[in-house]
Design an enzyme around this catalytic site. Sequence first.
Site, mmCIF file in Angstrom:
data_model
loop_
_atom_site.group_PDB
_atom_site.id
_atom_site.type_symbol
_atom_site.label_atom_id
_atom_site.label_comp_id
_atom_site.label_asym_id
_atom_site.label_seq_id
_atom_site.Cartn_x
_atom_site.Cartn_y
_atom_site.Cartn_z
ATOM 1 N N LYS A 132 45.635 56.715 -57.812
ATOM 2 C CA LYS A 132 46.039 56.423 -56.437
ATOM 3 C C LYS A 132 45.253 57.331 -55.500
ATOM 4 C CE LYS A 132 50.704 54.848 -57.564
ATOM 5 N NZ LYS A 132 52.153 55.037 -57.356
ATOM 6 N N HIS A 135 46.429 61.051 -50.358
ATOM 7 C CA HIS A 135 46.893 60.706 -49.008
ATOM 8 C C HIS A 135 47.345 61.929 -48.215
ATOM 9 C CE1 HIS A 135 51.078 61.172 -50.222
ATOM 10 N NE2 HIS A 135 50.901 60.334 -51.233
ATOM 11 N N HIS A 138 49.757 64.494 -49.726
ATOM 12 C CA HIS A 138 49.141 65.429 -50.673
ATOM 13 C C HIS A 138 48.349 66.501 -49.927
ATOM 14 C CE1 HIS A 138 49.375 61.798 -53.501
ATOM 15 N NE2 HIS A 138 50.280 62.678 -53.907
#
Length: 362
Positions: A132, A135, A138
């Site tokens: 993933k 983003h 994070h």
Amino acid sequence: MLTLKKKTADILEAAVKAGFGEGILSAADIFAMLEYPPDRSMGDLALPCFKLSKALRRSPVQIADALAAAVKCEEFSEVSAINGYLNFKINPASFATRVVSDVERLGDKYGSPMDGVGKTVVLDYSSPNVAKPFHIGHLGTTVIGHSLKLLHEFAGYKCVGINYLGDWGTQFGKLIVAYKMWGDKALIEEGGVDELVKLYVKINNAIKDEEEQGITTLADQSRAEFKKLEEADEDNLALWRWFVSVSLEEYQKTYKQLDIEFDSYKGESFYTDKMPAQVQLLRDKGLLEIDDGASIVNLEKWNMPVCLILKRDGSTLYPTRDIAAAVYRKGEYAFDKAIYVTSAQQSLHFAQWFKVVELMGY
């Protein structure tokens, strides 16, 4: 100023001991009571003696008067007792001389409390989910976690920065099914995480479409593939390792821009063989219950929902892995403190497994 506060607390501890007896108040107790007056004309530091009345069995005025006469320090130009307050005014010349001397002596370490010397702190932060994109959430935990690490290093701690990658779980069963059905190796090697995300979205949409028709074929296949992964199926492991590699390559670009390095990238998968021992300990302590085929710890007594440890098919969950990780880190690093930097939305998850670990006797 922190140094002067500590020095003042030490002086006052000795004054209390001499005037009122031993073992009544420690320097740490007094340090916590020292305040900065709202009006600087009253002084630069103050001790409200009201807080000492019960311990010393005297009126605040008597205590302030007695201590004012006993305090001797070259860094104070005046020590006065006013209405139960002990007020201190700084001698600018003496204060400046000591500060400059400390700066010359300590250099870059000036201002460090050094209360972490000989201690270890483990910091778990950043921790993106493999396959993933990295983003904004994070990014937040990455920057906050690294700042906490730098602060602890400045205080003298040995710091261990851990990037606890989200590299395990049923989502990898879905991704393996998606890759086997629609994957293109060359496309993923060129597009990286973005291509893995497309596959993940595609399989989720397909599962949703099936569920609307009352079909569970793809969902069942996904669970089966993850079970195979947990059982060390070599084909699935090879795919999984590749997904992790592709993801890490992408994340490293961000870490390089932020000038951040980690001491460990041990993700959830590392604890696969370490979870059974903790599950067994839960059984041995009578904490594990079976609920509709799943293994749980009942936390109703602590006003929390049950903590799910094993699913009905025996596969593990986040709490299982987090418990195993905490136990491993304590054994590996003998930490004095462990810090988890995460989103507030995970507060219940952490409250649950922290309580489970406590019940286990750790």
